[in-house]
Design a protein around this motif. Structure first.
Motif: not given
Length: 142
Positions: A117-142
Motif C-alpha cells: 500500500x502506498x503510504x505518506x510520511x505524515x502523522x495520522x491519528x486513527x480512532x473508531x467511535x461506536x454508537x449504542x443505546x444508552x445504558x447504565x452498564x459498566x463499559x470495558x475496553x479490551x
C-alpha cells in the motif's frame, strides 16, 4: 544469614503460588462470564455524525492512545484511539462488541498499512467511535 535467605525464598514462593491460584480462579470466572455474553450490533459512527462535544474530546486526546465514553440524547458512544502513527494507512477495527448483565465489552485493533500500500510520511491519528443505546452498564475496553 543463610536462614534469612531461605525464609525470603519461601515467602517469595508462597506469594508466587498464591498469585497463580488467584490467576487460575480469575480464568474460571472469566470463562463463566464469557458463556453469558451475547453479541451486540456494531454501529460505527462516521466522523460527520459524531456529536460536536465528543469530537472536541477526541481532538484534544488524539495524540496519545485514549478510551472515551460519551452519552448524548439516549445514545452512548464508545471511542478508542491509538495515538499518533507516523504514516498514513492505519485504521481501527472493532473486533467484538458484546454484553453481559452488568458490562458492555468492546475489543478493537489497530490495522497497519497493507503490504504494498502506498503510504505518506505524515502523522495520522486513527480512532473508531461506536454508537449504542444508552445504558447504565459498566463499559470495558479490551
Amino acid at each position: 544469614m543463610e536462614r534469612k535467605k531461605q525464609s525470603m525464598w519461601k515467602t517469595f514462593a508462597l506469594a508466587f503460588c498464591l498469585l497463580l491460584s488467584l490467576e487460575a480462579g480469575g480464568c474460571v470466572r472469566q470463562e463463566k462470564k464469557n458463556s453469558e455474553q451475547h453479541e451486540l450490533e456494531i454501529k460505527v459512527v462516521t466522523e460527520e455524525a459524531i456529536p460536536e462535544e465528543l469530537m472536541s474530546l477526541i481532538e484534544k486526546n488524539k495524540k496519545t492512545p485514549f478510551r472515551l465514553t460519551f452519552a448524548d440524547q439516549g445514545k452512548l458512544y464508545l471511542a478508542e484511539g491509538y495515538g499518533e502513527q507516523k504514516t498514513t494507512g492505519y485504521s481501527v477495527e472493532v473486533d467484538r462488541l458484546c454484553e453481559t448483565q452488568e458490562t458492555v465489552y468492546i475489543h478493537t485493533g489497530l490495522l497497519g498499512p497493507e503490504k504494498g500500500e502506498e503510504k505518506k510520511e505524515i502523522a495520522t491519528y486513527p480512532y473508531v467511535v461506536v454508537e449504542l443505546e444508552e445504558t447504565e452498564k459498566n463499559i470495558r475496553f479490551e
